[in-house]
Design a protein around this motif. Structure first.
Motif, PDB file in Angstrom:
ATOM      1  N   TYR A  23       0.825  -1.199   0.000  1.00 20.41           N
ATOM      2  CA  TYR A  23       0.000   0.000   0.000  1.00 20.41           C
ATOM      3  C   TYR A  23       0.865   1.257   0.000  1.00 20.41           C
ATOM      4  CZ  TYR A  23      -3.328   3.562   1.355  1.00 20.41           C
ATOM      5  OH  TYR A  23      -4.088   4.703   1.390  1.00 20.41           O
ATOM      6  N   ALA A  24       2.009   1.207   0.670  1.00 17.82           N
ATOM      7  CA  ALA A  24       2.888   2.374   0.760  1.00 17.82           C
ATOM      8  C   ALA A  24       3.354   2.823  -0.621  1.00 17.82           C
ATOM      9  CB  ALA A  24       4.087   2.067   1.649  1.00 17.82           C
ATOM     10  N   SER A  25       3.477   1.894  -1.565  1.00 18.47           N
ATOM     11  CA  SER A  25       3.932   2.256  -2.907  1.00 18.47           C
ATOM     12  C   SER A  25       2.779   2.668  -3.821  1.00 18.47           C
ATOM     13  CB  SER A  25       4.704   1.097  -3.535  1.00 18.47           C
ATOM     14  OG  SER A  25       3.841  -0.005  -3.717  1.00 18.47           O
ATOM     15  N   HIS A  26       1.562   2.623  -3.324  1.00 23.13           N
ATOM     16  CA  HIS A  26       0.378   2.944  -4.115  1.00 23.13           C
ATOM     17  C   HIS A  26       0.152   4.458  -4.150  1.00 23.13           C
ATOM     18  CE1 HIS A  26      -4.015   3.583  -4.543  1.00 23.13           C
ATOM     19  NE2 HIS A  26      -3.809   2.757  -5.541  1.00 23.13           N
ATOM     20  N   ARG A  27      -0.242   4.964  -5.295  1.00 30.30           N
ATOM     21  CA  ARG A  27      -0.559   6.394  -5.423  1.00 30.30           C
ATOM     22  C   ARG A  27      -2.045   6.605  -5.210  1.00 30.30           C
ATOM     23  NH1 ARG A  27       2.957   6.400 -10.553  1.00 30.30           N
ATOM     24  NH2 ARG A  27       4.988   6.948  -9.711  1.00 30.30           N
ATOM     25  N   ALA A  28      -2.378   7.566  -4.379  1.00 29.21           N
ATOM     26  CA  ALA A  28      -3.782   7.860  -4.054  1.00 29.21           C
ATOM     27  C   ALA A  28      -4.581   8.132  -5.322  1.00 29.21           C
ATOM     28  CB  ALA A  28      -3.853   9.046  -3.116  1.00 29.21           C
ATOM     29  N   GLY A  29      -5.785   7.592  -5.361  1.00 26.84           N
ATOM     30  CA  GLY A  29      -6.687   7.809  -6.478  1.00 26.84           C
ATOM     31  C   GLY A  29      -6.507   6.851  -7.636  1.00 26.84           C
ATOM     32  N   GLU A  30      -5.391   6.127  -7.671  1.00 28.22           N
ATOM     33  CA  GLU A  30      -5.175   5.161  -8.747  1.00 28.22           C
ATOM     34  C   GLU A  30      -5.842   3.834  -8.396  1.00 28.22           C
ATOM     35  OE1 GLU A  30      -1.038   4.663  -9.558  1.00 28.22           O
ATOM     36  OE2 GLU A  30      -0.867   6.634 -10.491  1.00 28.22           O
ATOM     37  N   PRO A  31      -6.221   3.060  -9.413  1.00 27.45           N
ATOM     38  CA  PRO A  31      -6.778   1.739  -9.129  1.00 27.45           C
ATOM     39  C   PRO A  31      -5.755   0.869  -8.396  1.00 27.45           C
ATOM     40  CG  PRO A  31      -7.126   2.336 -11.420  1.00 27.45           C
ATOM     41  CD  PRO A  31      -6.201   3.356 -10.841  1.00 27.45           C
ATOM     42  N   VAL A  32      -6.245  -0.065  -7.618  1.00 32.10           N
ATOM     43  CA  VAL A  32      -5.401  -1.026  -6.916  1.00 32.10           C
ATOM     44  C   VAL A  32      -5.511  -2.338  -7.673  1.00 32.10           C
ATOM     45  CG1 VAL A  32      -5.127  -2.351  -4.793  1.00 32.10           C
ATOM     46  CG2 VAL A  32      -5.727   0.071  -4.676  1.00 32.10           C
ATOM     47  N   ARG A  33      -4.372  -2.962  -7.958  1.00 31.75           N
ATOM     48  CA  ARG A  33      -4.367  -4.273  -8.597  1.00 31.75           C
ATOM     49  C   ARG A  33      -3.883  -5.287  -7.582  1.00 31.75           C
ATOM     50  NH1 ARG A  33      -1.799  -1.641 -13.673  1.00 31.75           N
ATOM     51  NH2 ARG A  33      -3.683  -0.760 -14.573  1.00 31.75           N
ATOM     52  N   THR A  34      -4.611  -6.395  -7.478  1.00 32.46           N
ATOM     53  CA  THR A  34      -4.272  -7.411  -6.490  1.00 32.46           C
ATOM     54  C   THR A  34      -4.494  -8.811  -7.028  1.00 32.46           C
ATOM     55  OG1 THR A  34      -4.708  -8.204  -4.239  1.00 32.46           O
ATOM     56  CG2 THR A  34      -6.589  -7.311  -5.437  1.00 32.46           C
ATOM     57  N   SER A  67      -0.614 -18.145 -13.554  1.00 31.33           N
ATOM     58  CA  SER A  67      -0.709 -18.837 -12.272  1.00 31.33           C
ATOM     59  C   SER A  67      -1.658 -18.125 -11.308  1.00 31.33           C
ATOM     60  CB  SER A  67       0.678 -18.981 -11.631  1.00 31.33           C
ATOM     61  OG  SER A  67       1.247 -17.712 -11.421  1.00 31.33           O
ATOM     62  N   GLN A  68      -1.870 -16.832 -11.523  1.00 31.48           N
ATOM     63  CA  GLN A  68      -2.778 -16.081 -10.650  1.00 31.48           C
ATOM     64  C   GLN A  68      -3.548 -15.049 -11.466  1.00 31.48           C
ATOM     65  OE1 GLN A  68       0.338 -14.807  -7.715  1.00 31.48           O
ATOM     66  NE2 GLN A  68      -1.295 -15.354  -6.287  1.00 31.48           N
ATOM     67  N   LEU A  69      -4.785 -14.838 -11.066  1.00 32.18           N
ATOM     68  CA  LEU A  69      -5.647 -13.839 -11.675  1.00 32.18           C
ATOM     69  C   LEU A  69      -5.452 -12.511 -10.953  1.00 32.18           C
ATOM     70  CD1 LEU A  69      -8.003 -13.601 -13.756  1.00 32.18           C
ATOM     71  CD2 LEU A  69      -9.541 -14.083 -11.857  1.00 32.18           C
ATOM     72  N   ILE A  70      -5.469 -11.415 -11.680  1.00 35.58           N
ATOM     73  CA  ILE A  70      -5.343 -10.076 -11.091  1.00 35.58           C
ATOM     74  C   ILE A  70      -6.676  -9.356 -11.230  1.00 35.58           C
ATOM     75  CG2 ILE A  70      -4.208  -7.817 -11.276  1.00 35.58           C
ATOM     76  CD1 ILE A  70      -2.226  -9.798 -10.490  1.00 35.58           C
ATOM     77  N   ARG A  71      -7.133  -8.778 -10.133  1.00 38.97           N
ATOM     78  CA  ARG A  71      -8.322  -7.931 -10.152  1.00 38.97           C
ATOM     79  C   ARG A  71      -7.896  -6.488  -9.955  1.00 38.97           C
ATOM     80  NH1 ARG A  71     -13.413  -9.032 -10.484  1.00 38.97           N
ATOM     81  NH2 ARG A  71     -13.950 -11.209 -10.593  1.00 38.97           N
ATOM     82  N   GLU A  72      -8.626  -5.606 -10.575  1.00 36.20           N
ATOM     83  CA  GLU A  72      -8.397  -4.184 -10.393  1.00 36.20           C
ATOM     84  C   GLU A  72      -9.548  -3.630  -9.564  1.00 36.20           C
ATOM     85  OE1 GLU A  72      -6.550  -1.213 -13.335  1.00 36.20           O
ATOM     86  OE2 GLU A  72      -8.725  -1.079 -13.658  1.00 36.20           O
ATOM     87  N   LEU A  73      -9.195  -2.945  -8.485  1.00 32.04           N
ATOM     88  CA  LEU A  73     -10.194  -2.332  -7.606  1.00 32.04           C
ATOM     89  C   LEU A  73     -10.342  -0.870  -8.005  1.00 32.04           C
ATOM     90  CD1 LEU A  73      -8.920  -3.673  -4.159  1.00 32.04           C
ATOM     91  CD2 LEU A  73     -10.270  -4.854  -5.892  1.00 32.04           C
ATOM     92  N   ARG A  74     -11.563  -0.486  -8.286  1.00 29.88           N
ATOM     93  CA  ARG A  74     -11.895   0.910  -8.545  1.00 29.88           C
ATOM     94  C   ARG A  74     -12.999   1.265  -7.569  1.00 29.88           C
ATOM     95  NH1 ARG A  74     -12.559  -2.070 -12.458  1.00 29.88           N
ATOM     96  NH2 ARG A  74     -14.745  -1.624 -12.740  1.00 29.88           N
ATOM     97  N   ASP A  75     -13.309   2.493  -7.422  1.00 28.69           N
ATOM     98  CA  ASP A  75     -14.362   2.909  -6.494  1.00 28.69           C
ATOM     99  C   ASP A  75     -14.186   2.179  -5.160  1.00 28.69           C
ATOM    100  OD1 ASP A  75     -16.551   4.159  -5.403  1.00 28.69           O
ATOM    101  OD2 ASP A  75     -18.019   2.871  -6.395  1.00 28.69           O
ATOM    102  N   TYR A  76     -13.081   2.453  -4.515  1.00 28.79           N
ATOM    103  CA  TYR A  76     -12.741   1.779  -3.266  1.00 28.79           C
ATOM    104  C   TYR A  76     -12.364   2.823  -2.219  1.00 28.79           C
ATOM    105  CZ  TYR A  76      -7.926   2.848  -4.398  1.00 28.79           C
ATOM    106  OH  TYR A  76      -6.778   3.521  -4.706  1.00 28.79           O
ATOM    107  N   GLU A  77     -12.299   2.353  -0.988  1.00 32.31           N
ATOM    108  CA  GLU A  77     -11.794   3.187   0.100  1.00 32.31           C
ATOM    109  C   GLU A  77     -10.971   2.316   1.029  1.00 32.31           C
ATOM    110  OE1 GLU A  77     -15.385   4.721   1.764  1.00 32.31           O
ATOM    111  OE2 GLU A  77     -15.911   2.855   2.740  1.00 32.31           O
ATOM    112  N   VAL A  78     -10.015   2.934   1.691  1.00 34.28           N
ATOM    113  CA  VAL A  78      -9.249   2.233   2.717  1.00 34.28           C
ATOM    114  C   VAL A  78     -10.164   2.159   3.934  1.00 34.28           C
ATOM    115  CG1 VAL A  78      -7.218   2.311   4.194  1.00 34.28           C
ATOM    116  CG2 VAL A  78      -7.054   3.011   1.803  1.00 34.28           C
ATOM    117  N   ALA A  79     -10.291   0.972   4.496  1.00 31.79           N
ATOM    118  CA  ALA A  79     -11.239   0.758   5.600  1.00 31.79           C
ATOM    119  C   ALA A  79     -10.498   0.386   6.878  1.00 31.79           C
ATOM    120  CB  ALA A  79     -12.216  -0.353   5.221  1.00 31.79           C
ATOM    121  N   ASN A  80     -11.061   0.810   7.979  1.00 27.86           N
ATOM    122  CA  ASN A  80     -10.569   0.435   9.298  1.00 27.86           C
ATOM    123  C   ASN A  80     -11.186  -0.923   9.648  1.00 27.86           C
ATOM    124  OD1 ASN A  80     -10.436   0.070  12.148  1.00 27.86           O
ATOM    125  ND2 ASN A  80     -10.088   2.262  12.392  1.00 27.86           N
TER     126      ASN A  80
END
Length: 134
Positions: free
Chosen positions: A28-39, A113-126
């Protein structure tokens, strides 16, 4: 991952507010705010959220929870191959684990070997907002 089932219990992972995905704090530290997350990590249902953190040594060192309302299949992780005079040959190992998007021209030379999903319209949750402490 394709069916968005919980990575711990294999049950449906959808919540009333979307899907919960966990990532290591370093990722997460290397992620830029507002960009999609790929996992490459499947979502986690609320029942198995805390057990997922306890079972994974990577997440015990620090984690971030994403609550995603929109997610789509993006691509794959795996091994690349090339055609030689003697047949298929894997490319050097340092090329492994490099994500390849669907639609990439070399996808046909790739063993996924693994599928990647892209998260859009997301928020960091507690986590405490998602699942109260036991």
């Amino acid at each position: 991952m394709e069916q968005l089932r919980c990575q711990v219990g294999f049950c449906p992972a959808e919540t009333e507010q979307g899907y919960v995905f966990l990532a290591g704090a370093a990722e997460y530290a290397s992620h830029r705010a507002g960009e999609p997350v790929r996992t490459a990590q499947p979502p986690v249902c609320l029942k198995h959220l805390r057990p997922a953190l306890e079972l994974c040594p990577h997440l015990r060192r620090g984690h971030v929870a994403f609550r995603a309302r929109a997610t789509s299949v993006w691509g794959v992780i795996g091994s690349r191959y090339r055609l030689t005079a003697t047949g298929l040959e894997p490319l050097p190992v340092e090329d492994d684990d490099a994500p390849v998007a669907y639609g990439h021209p070399q996808l046909g030379w790739f063993l996924a070997s693994q599928l990647i999903r892209e998260l859009r319209d997301y928020e960091v949750a507690n986590l405490d907002d998602l699942v109260p402490a036991a």
